[in-house]
Design a protein around this motif. Structure first.
Motif, PDB file in Angstrom:
ATOM      1  N   GLN A 126       0.869  -1.179   0.000  1.00 22.18           N
ATOM      2  CA  GLN A 126       0.000   0.000   0.000  1.00 22.18           C
ATOM      3  C   GLN A 126       0.902   1.224   0.000  1.00 22.18           C
ATOM      4  N   SER A 177      -6.426 -10.706  -1.994  1.00 21.99           N
ATOM      5  CA  SER A 177      -6.562  -9.249  -1.919  1.00 21.99           C
ATOM      6  C   SER A 177      -7.162  -8.857  -0.581  1.00 21.99           C
ATOM      7  N   ALA A 191      -8.366  -5.406   2.031  1.00 17.58           N
ATOM      8  CA  ALA A 191      -8.711  -3.990   2.125  1.00 17.58           C
ATOM      9  C   ALA A 191      -7.679  -3.273   2.989  1.00 17.58           C
ATOM     10  N   GLU A 192      -7.667  -1.958   2.924  1.00 15.19           N
ATOM     11  CA  GLU A 192      -6.649  -1.223   3.677  1.00 15.19           C
ATOM     12  C   GLU A 192      -6.846  -1.290   5.187  1.00 15.19           C
ATOM     13  N   ASP A 232      -7.515  -4.147   6.737  1.00 11.07           N
ATOM     14  CA  ASP A 232      -7.267  -5.535   7.123  1.00 11.07           C
ATOM     15  C   ASP A 232      -6.134  -5.602   8.153  1.00 11.07           C
TER      16      ASP A 232
END
Length: 163
Positions: A61, A117, A119-120, A122
């Motif tokens: 990220q 994948s 999410a931010e 997580d």
């Protein structure tokens, strides 16, 4: 009878075992930013961010935010163990206008080893790297208009624009 009087019952000791207690904190794997150097002044509006990943990284990220959150930002999750991200310079007249002239930005990166994948928000994401900052080049005193764009705004028979 001894239990009724509140007396404890004594039994033989268990087998001897041993254990070790660590007195150091575990090493946290955090990506290490490399370029641009902290507090750099860039020669242009675009740049390439680069960093070194810890072992086992599967996703990254990247965040690039303007000073005081004043303006557009970048917040991307890259589904690979990338170690670079190109921040494009804007093409004036078409955008996107993420990087502005003479602006200071802070960037940081974090990683996960999740195999799907995420999410931010997580919990598998590791901590953010140390933030780095850079300042983009200042705007020119007058805009430079490419010849082709200048010709579009004039008649095609104007000198130098061709027929």
């Amino acid at each position: 009878a001894s239990a009724a009087l509140g007396l404890a019952t004594v039994s033989p000791w268990s087998a001897v075992s041993s254990f070790t207690v660590s007195t150091t904190s575990p090493t946290v794997n955090v990506p290490q930013p490399s370029l641009p150097l902290n507090n750099s002044s860039l020669p242009s509006l675009g740049t390439t961010l680069s960093w070194n990943n810890p072992p086992g990284v599967t996703q990254i990220q990247v965040q690039v935010t303007p000073l005081n959150g004043d303006g557009p930002a970048i917040n991307l999750i890259l589904g690979s163990a990338a170690t670079v991200y190109d921040v494009p310079a804007p093409v004036f007249g078409t955008g996107p206008y993420v990087m502005l002239p003479g602006a200071t930005y802070t960037w940081r990166v974090r990683t996960t080893s999740a195999t799907t994948s995420v999410a931010e928000n997580d919990p598998s994401w590791g901590p953010w790297s140390e933030p780095r900052s850079f300042t983009t080049a200042k705007a020119l005193s007058r805009p430079v208009i490419p010849k082709a764009a200048a010709c579009h705004s004039q008649s095609l028979s104007s000198a130098g624009c061709g027929a």
